[in-house]
Design an enzyme around this catalytic site. Structure first.
Site, mmCIF file in Angstrom:
data_model
loop_
_atom_site.group_PDB
_atom_site.id
_atom_site.type_symbol
_atom_site.label_atom_id
_atom_site.label_comp_id
_atom_site.label_asym_id
_atom_site.label_seq_id
_atom_site.Cartn_x
_atom_site.Cartn_y
_atom_site.Cartn_z
ATOM 1 C CB CYS A 1 -0.967 -0.170 1.090
ATOM 2 S SG CYS A 1 -2.340 -1.101 1.103
ATOM 3 C CB ALA B 1 -12.291 9.144 1.756
ATOM 4 C CG ASP B 2 -16.539 4.221 3.856
ATOM 5 O OD1 ASP B 2 -15.941 3.344 4.326
ATOM 6 O OD2 ASP B 2 -17.831 4.552 4.233
ATOM 7 C CG ASP C 1 -6.458 -2.479 -2.162
ATOM 8 O OD1 ASP C 1 -5.356 -2.348 -2.721
ATOM 9 O OD2 ASP C 1 -6.965 -1.842 -1.059
ATOM 10 C CG ASP D 1 -10.939 -2.303 1.179
ATOM 11 O OD1 ASP D 1 -10.128 -1.926 2.193
ATOM 12 O OD2 ASP D 1 -10.377 -1.881 -0.086
#
Length: 345
Positions: free
Chosen positions: A14, A46-47, A65, A88
């Site tokens: 990330c 921005a979830d 992702d 997520d």
């Protein structure tokens, strides 16, 4: 296989996310799309994932992702990437049901055996999560990239967004910080076997406790801490909820190896980019050390859940974390009325 995956990538995990300030500018210019009434969570916040209401008792969670290698071992890279992607769904309070693979590999540089190990690692985590990899897409690309599209289900009343925190809520963090610093040490050849095992232990632990936490009425907001570091993702809660946060550095769960490396000045480039993007909204103590700041902005890959809950719910939330194997989970601060920002004590 005599191969180091990290040699092929300019960033890892990330930590290769687009910096917060740049991302905000990009999204500001993105055209508004169709917004059906069934879309419960979309681009307006921005979830962690999108949520689409199917009926009064069921909503679909959709997320994706992917990233470049954070470790050299192909199997471990696949495991970390899959764990991170599935997280997520848990961060929205849901249960994952299916995944699709996203695979980009430099076929002229990586042997097929290594690519196969990456896919095996991702499949192993999906089996642990109890979901199939039902398809996907692959391309020949300059840097190795792997991740998942993940879909999940949740009752509409149990969706936990990162914008619903309340004044007086307590903040609880589920995993210790420092994964990005460990990845930087790994690339420098400084991380020993014990440190590497600690890194893998945290990055391959599924945040499945999120589904249980969403069943606690006094849990108001959930997110997971990933590429923007603890401060970045906490600021998303603050901005979305129009609240200010106070956190106590002494209470933060930290990876011991990461603290030692941070004191030596080892950190990722993303850590500095993160601070440049949101440092103006953060107040630090006068005597705060650079290594402490580095831990707060450290990009986490497959990081822990960050929970905002009523003070009375703290024992129940911590009990859920600890029963699920997150022994390091602890309360780190609270939210209060005020302009969006974070004060570190």
């Amino acid at each position: 296989m005599d191969i180091r995956l990290t040699q092929f990538s300019h960033g890892g995990g990330c930590g290769c996310k687009i910096a917060p300030a740049v991302l905000a500018e990009l999204l500001a210019h993105a055209p508004a799309g169709i917004l059906p009434p069934e879309l419960m969570v979309g681009n307006d916040s921005a979830d962690d994932a999108a949520v689409y209401r199917l009926n009064d008792s069921l909503a679909l969670i959709a997320t994706t992702d992917f990233f470049t290698p954070i470790v050299d071992d192909p199997f471990d890279f696949g495991r970390i990437a899959a764990t991170n992607a599935i997280s997520d769904v848990y961060a929205m309070g849901g249960r994952p049901i299916m995944a699709l693979s996203l695979v980009g590999m430099p076929l002229d540089k990586l042997p097929l055996e290594a690519i196969g190990k990456i896919l095996e690692g991702g499949a192993a985590i999906c089996r642990e999560a109890g979901i199939p990899i039902a398809g996907g897409h692959s391309i020949d690309i300059l840097e190795p990239v792997y991740g998942l599209v993940v879909m999940g289900l949740v009752h509409p009343d149990r969706v936990r967004r990162n914008i619903d925190a309340r004044d007086g809520d307590v903040l609880i963090l589920g995993k210790p910080l420092g994964v990005g610093i460990l990845s930087a040490a790994l690339k420098k050849g400084l991380l020993d076997d014990d440190g590497y095992r600690e890194m893998i232990r945290h990055t391959t632990r599924l945040n499945r406790v999120g589904e249980e936490l969403a069943g606690i009425d006094s849990v108001h907001a959930l997110t997971d801490v990933t590429g923007f570091g603890l401060l970045g993702h906490l600021l998303e809660i603050c901005r979305g909820s129009s609240l200010a946060a106070q956190i106590e550095f002494a209470k933060l769960p930290l990876i011991a190896w990461a603290c030692a490396f941070a004191r030596e000045g080892i950190k990722t480039g993303a850590s500095s980019r993160n601070w440049s993007g949101y440092g103006a909204q953060v107040s630090l103590p006068a005597a705060f050390e650079p290594w402490q700041q580095a831990l707060l902005t450290d990009p986490q890959t497959s990081g822990g859940l960050l929970v905002s809950c009523a003070a009375a719910a703290v024992p129940e939330v911590l009990a859920a974390f600890h029963a699920s194997g997150f022994s390091e989970a602890c309360a780190i601060g609270r939210l209060e009325a005020g302009p969006a920002g974070v004060c570190v004590l």
